[in-house]
Motif scaffolding. Structure first.
Motif, PDB file in Angstrom:
ATOM      1  N   LEU A   1      18.615 -42.025 -26.720  1.00 25.50           N
ATOM      2  CA  LEU A   1      18.037 -42.659 -25.532  1.00 25.50           C
ATOM      3  C   LEU A   1      18.220 -41.767 -24.307  1.00 25.50           C
ATOM      4  CD1 LEU A   1      19.129 -46.372 -26.023  1.00 25.50           C
ATOM      5  CD2 LEU A   1      16.907 -45.341 -26.472  1.00 25.50           C
ATOM      6  N   ALA A   2      19.396 -41.117 -24.218  1.00 29.74           N
ATOM      7  CA  ALA A   2      19.626 -40.197 -23.093  1.00 29.74           C
ATOM      8  C   ALA A   2      18.628 -39.055 -23.141  1.00 29.74           C
ATOM      9  CB  ALA A   2      21.059 -39.670 -23.130  1.00 29.74           C
ATOM     10  N   GLY A   3      18.395 -38.531 -24.342  1.00 30.56           N
ATOM     11  CA  GLY A   3      17.434 -37.439 -24.494  1.00 30.56           C
ATOM     12  C   GLY A   3      16.034 -37.875 -24.090  1.00 30.56           C
ATOM     13  N   LEU A   4      15.668 -39.099 -24.472  1.00 32.46           N
ATOM     14  CA  LEU A   4      14.355 -39.638 -24.097  1.00 32.46           C
ATOM     15  C   LEU A   4      14.218 -39.695 -22.576  1.00 32.46           C
ATOM     16  CD1 LEU A   4      11.686 -41.106 -24.827  1.00 32.46           C
ATOM     17  CD2 LEU A   4      12.982 -43.240 -24.817  1.00 32.46           C
ATOM     18  N   ALA A   5      15.262 -40.237 -21.936  1.00 30.61           N
ATOM     19  CA  ALA A   5      15.227 -40.325 -20.475  1.00 30.61           C
ATOM     20  C   ALA A   5      15.111 -38.943 -19.854  1.00 30.61           C
ATOM     21  CB  ALA A   5      16.478 -41.040 -19.958  1.00 30.61           C
ATOM     22  N   GLY A   6      15.893 -37.994 -20.371  1.00 24.31           N
ATOM     23  CA  GLY A   6      15.885 -36.639 -19.821  1.00 24.31           C
ATOM     24  C   GLY A   6      14.517 -35.999 -19.917  1.00 24.31           C
ATOM     25  N   TYR A   7      13.888 -36.137 -21.077  1.00 21.90           N
ATOM     26  CA  TYR A   7      12.585 -35.480 -21.253  1.00 21.90           C
ATOM     27  C   TYR A   7      11.525 -36.143 -20.380  1.00 21.90           C
ATOM     28  CZ  TYR A   7       8.518 -33.347 -23.351  1.00 21.90           C
ATOM     29  OH  TYR A   7       7.353 -32.648 -23.531  1.00 21.90           O
ATOM     30  N   MET A   8      11.568 -37.468 -20.311  1.00 20.48           N
ATOM     31  CA  MET A   8      10.564 -38.149 -19.501  1.00 20.48           C
ATOM     32  C   MET A   8      10.740 -37.853 -18.014  1.00 20.48           C
ATOM     33  SD  MET A   8       9.681 -41.785 -21.213  1.00 20.48           S
ATOM     34  CE  MET A   8      11.123 -42.553 -20.555  1.00 20.48           C
ATOM     35  N   ALA A   9      11.990 -37.602 -17.590  1.00 16.82           N
ATOM     36  CA  ALA A   9      12.235 -37.306 -16.178  1.00 16.82           C
ATOM     37  C   ALA A   9      11.685 -35.930 -15.809  1.00 16.82           C
ATOM     38  CB  ALA A   9      13.729 -37.363 -15.877  1.00 16.82           C
ATOM     39  N   GLY A  10      11.538 -35.052 -16.820  1.00 14.84           N
ATOM     40  CA  GLY A  10      11.139 -33.667 -16.584  1.00 14.84           C
ATOM     41  C   GLY A  10       9.995 -33.479 -15.603  1.00 14.84           C
ATOM     42  N   PRO A  11       8.820 -34.089 -15.858  1.00  9.58           N
ATOM     43  CA  PRO A  11       7.685 -33.835 -14.958  1.00  9.58           C
ATOM     44  C   PRO A  11       7.885 -34.413 -13.557  1.00  9.58           C
ATOM     45  CG  PRO A  11       6.940 -34.682 -17.080  1.00  9.58           C
ATOM     46  CD  PRO A  11       8.438 -34.848 -17.045  1.00  9.58           C
ATOM     47  N   ILE A  12       8.844 -35.317 -13.368  1.00 11.16           N
ATOM     48  CA  ILE A  12       9.041 -35.932 -12.049  1.00 11.16           C
ATOM     49  C   ILE A  12      10.129 -35.212 -11.276  1.00 11.16           C
ATOM     50  CG2 ILE A  12       9.674 -38.043 -10.834  1.00 11.16           C
ATOM     51  CD1 ILE A  12       8.593 -39.593 -13.161  1.00 11.16           C
ATOM     52  N   LEU A  13      11.251 -34.967 -11.951  1.00 11.52           N
ATOM     53  CA  LEU A  13      12.378 -34.284 -11.310  1.00 11.52           C
ATOM     54  C   LEU A  13      12.445 -32.869 -11.854  1.00 11.52           C
ATOM     55  CD1 LEU A  13      14.911 -37.149 -12.031  1.00 11.52           C
ATOM     56  CD2 LEU A  13      13.773 -36.734  -9.868  1.00 11.52           C
ATOM     57  N   ALA A  14      13.195 -32.028 -11.166  1.00 14.24           N
ATOM     58  CA  ALA A  14      13.373 -30.665 -11.664  1.00 14.24           C
ATOM     59  C   ALA A  14      14.344 -30.699 -12.839  1.00 14.24           C
ATOM     60  CB  ALA A  14      13.922 -29.783 -10.553  1.00 14.24           C
ATOM     61  N   VAL A  15      13.984 -29.973 -13.894  1.00 19.11           N
ATOM     62  CA  VAL A  15      14.904 -29.824 -15.019  1.00 19.11           C
ATOM     63  C   VAL A  15      15.841 -28.680 -14.678  1.00 19.11           C
ATOM     64  CG1 VAL A  15      15.105 -29.238 -17.448  1.00 19.11           C
ATOM     65  CG2 VAL A  15      13.239 -30.681 -16.667  1.00 19.11           C
ATOM     66  N   GLN A  16      17.104 -29.017 -14.372  1.00 19.37           N
ATOM     67  CA  GLN A  16      18.011 -27.966 -13.932  1.00 19.37           C
ATOM     68  C   GLN A  16      19.446 -28.269 -14.355  1.00 19.37           C
ATOM     69  OE1 GLN A  16      17.997 -27.864  -9.663  1.00 19.37           O
ATOM     70  NE2 GLN A  16      18.046 -30.075  -9.508  1.00 19.37           N
ATOM     71  N   VAL A  17      20.273 -27.232 -14.302  1.00 22.14           N
ATOM     72  CA  VAL A  17      21.677 -27.391 -14.647  1.00 22.14           C
ATOM     73  C   VAL A  17      22.317 -28.366 -13.672  1.00 22.14           C
ATOM     74  CG1 VAL A  17      23.881 -26.216 -14.829  1.00 22.14           C
ATOM     75  CG2 VAL A  17      21.809 -25.085 -15.592  1.00 22.14           C
ATOM     76  N   GLY A  18      23.072 -29.311 -14.190  1.00 13.82           N
ATOM     77  CA  GLY A  18      23.724 -30.280 -13.316  1.00 13.82           C
ATOM     78  C   GLY A  18      22.900 -31.531 -13.095  1.00 13.82           C
TER      79      GLY A  18
END
Lengths: 326, 304
Positions: free
Chosen positions: B200-217
């Motif tokens: 579920l965390a991975g799902l949230a992370g991937y879906m957040a990608g196009p909205i937020l910056a995918v970055q360290v931290g």
């Protein structure tokens, strides 16, 4: 024997500036100063965490408040405008340190009074919540630098001492650390300390003995916050800088790591933990830019491999050594 | 009015993201009693793995299974290597060990992908914006996130209330020892739950990608908000995580959107903005403090 050992340790620490001077390693002196300061903060946290069983995840808040007291008083001293129109600024350490301790204690009283109504994980989280609130408050305080923090152009003055000299500042910090340590030892060995320890072991039994646990826990929380405030004020003097970063949640995490690393509920443990953590950080950082990876793995091995931190490890090793000698 | 509606939708979208993370966190905490600070790292791993695959293949949808698989496998590996040894330890050891995992994962990502943020493409069908009601243009991708989050919520509801695994999970969060005593392979249950939470965390992370910056931290930024959701909702309660997630998402988003403007009515612009941002960042913590002072165990605490 123990008194002798302590005296030798203090004498060795007092001689450190001569050693670093002779070796031309000024950075080591700065590192030693930071270790002493963080040692005070970590030992303060350990007092409630290790002896009182209260896991505060927001102790950096009091550390930061201590720093900001020094910074804000200096700002008003430099500009000549009194704070709120009545409180004059100052750059005298004999004033700023007690004020920092007092203000941190007041904040600790307010935060502790509310937080101690909960327990367990909720306590961890609510202390974190209050610290985050203060963090964001100071980030938004543009008058005191906001996110950028306050630069303190000169270290606070102490009559008769040249505080610009790094060695002098180190000796001042060392003196305060020794006094703090002696005071902490008295506190832990006092009946107050015994009650705090008793509450950790069995709060219900202490209540049955007629001891108001909440009041004792709050008093311990306030004392601990005052210690962290003292460390923060010293840090602001050392760095000549105070910023919201001092109260960021990762700083609370670092303090907790120092305590766990050194040994929860031991007198010397937090100082050891602060020393090991900061030295690891410094040396790993000079060795590779990927030092957090190494630090992370070392911490992982320590927490999975040792029970009770470095202090317990040393004690076990020395017991092993004694056992082998007989 | 349109603006308020838009912000509520944004809040809903943030809220379901928080729920996806909080669901895993509260399951892991409620059942196993482990404080997992590294949950945000699983979110980050999902975001990076999915984004990388999407960039390599040119397809957003191929990134999705990659993100889920990467997060789940990483989660299972963490469980087997570290978390399994922490079940019997106290919270302090768990905090330290999972903090160490955060350091490790962040640096591994820096080594693999560098420090610069990575951007995820939007799926083509969901780019642009659609008109929901006259005058309200809204990006359909955010609607997709809301739909996905609600779908997961329904799925979890059935999993927990209608299946055998769910029954054990519920029993486990109320009385761990009793479940063990009844001869259930609790170790396997733990592993399954941890893997599910990671997924579920991975799902949230991937879906957040196009909205937020995918970055360290990126994991730590959302981790604290997630913990707030878990605590407000009541540790171990999926229902609580859902309600608290949505409420928190909307409150946080609306504060950020409207507070600076409101303050500007009474004070100078830059100061109002700074103070508004500061207070709205404090908002969720203030909410948590209030809830805990009234209900020290959270809104939907198990057994209350």
């Amino acid at each position: 024997m123990r008194v002798l050992g302590f005296a030798v340790l203090v004498a060795a620490l007092a001689a450190l500036p001569f050693v670093t001077d002779a070796l031309g390693q000024a950075a080591w002196l700065a590192l030693a100063t930071r270790i002493l300061i963080y040692g005070i903060a970590a030992a303060s946290l350990n007092f409630i965490l290790g002896y009182g069983g209260m896991v505060s995840f927001g102790h950096a808040a009091f550390f930061g408040i201590g720093g900001y007291v020094v910074g804000i008083l200096f700002t008003h001293h430099a500009s000549g405008e009194p704070l709120f129109g009545v409180i004059p600024g100052t750059d005298q350490m004999l004033v700023t340190l007690p004020v920092a301790i007092l203000v941190a204690g007041l904040f600790a009283a307010a935060i502790g009074a509310l937080s101690l109504r909960t327990g367990g994980v909720q306590f961890i989280m609510i202390t974190l919540a209050f610290a985050q609130m203060l963090f964001f408050l100071f980030v938004s305080l543009k008058a005191y630098g906001g996110e950028d923090g306050i630069i303190i152009r000169r270290t606070n003055a102490l009559p008769g001492l040249n505080m610009r000299d790094k060695a002098t500042l180190y000796w001042v910090v060392l003196t305060i650390a020794v006094l703090f340590f002696l005071g902490l030892r008295r506190l832990i060995n006092s009946s107050f300390g015994a009650v705090i320890s008793g509450i950790r072991q069995n709060e219900r039994r202490m209540a049955a003995l007629g001891i108001p646990a909440y009041r004792y826990k709050l008093a311990a929380f306030v004392l601990s916050g005052m210690g962290a405030g003292l460390a923060g004020a010293l840090m602001a003097n050392f760095l000549r800088f105070a910023s919201p970063d001092m109260m960021h949640w990762t700083k609370s995490g670092e303090l907790m790591i120092m305590v766990i690393l050194g040994g929860v509920g031991t007198l010397f443990g937090p100082f050891l933990g602060a020393g090991v953590f900061l030295m690891l950080e410094t040396f790993l950082a000079s060795w590779s830019e990927h030092w957090p990876l190494a630090l992370g793995l070392i911490l992982l091995v320590v927490v999975l491999g040792t029970r009770g931190g470095i202090e317990a490890l040393i004690r076990r090793l020395s017991a092993l050594g004694r056992g082998g000698g007989q | 009015m349109i603006l308020v509606l838009e912000q509520i939708l944004n809040g809903l979208q943030y809220g379901v993201m928080l729920f996806l993370l909080a669901a895993g966190l509260t399951l892991i905490f409620g059942i196993m009693g482990v404080i997992n600070l590294a949950h945000g790292s699983l979110y980050m791993v999902g975001a990076y793995a999915g984004t990388w695959v999407a960039a390599e293949t040119g397809s957003f949808w191929l990134g999705l299974p990659a993100a889920l698989a990467a997060a789940a496998v990483t989660g299972l590996a963490i469980e087997a290597a570290v978390v399994r040894r922490l079940y019997a330890r106290d919270h302090l050891d768990q905090v330290l060990a999972t903090f160490a995992l955060i350091l490790t994962f962040n640096q591994l990502i820096v080594i693999g992908f560098g420090r610069q943020p990575v951007f995820t493409m939007l799926p083509e069908a969901f780019a642009g914006s659609i008109e929901l009601i006259p005058g309200l243009h809204y990006p359909p991708y955010r609607l997709l996130i809301i739909a996905a989050g609600l779908l997961v919520a329904v799925g979890l509801y059935f999993l927990i209330n209608r299946t055998r695994i769910g029954m054990l999970v519920r029993a486990g969060s109320t009385n761990r020892e009793m479940v063990r005593a009844l001869g259930v392979d609790i170790r396997l249950l733990y592993t399954v739950v941890f893997g599910l939470g990671a997924l579920l965390a991975g799902l949230a992370g991937y879906m957040a990608g196009p909205i937020l910056a995918v970055q360290v931290g990126m994991g730590e930024q959302i981790l604290l908000a997630t913990f707030v959701v878990v605590v407000i909702g009541g540790v171990g309660s999926i229902r609580g995580a859902f309600v608290a997630g949505i409420v928190l998402g909307i409150v946080d988003t609306c504060l950020r959107a409207f507070l600076p403007g409101l303050l500007r009515q009474v004070m100078a612009g830059p100061e109002a903005d700074a103070l508004g941002i500061g207070i709205s960042s404090m908002g969720i913590y203030l909410l948590m403090a209030l809830v805990l002072l009234i209900r020290p165990k959270g809104l939907f605490a198990a057994g209350s």
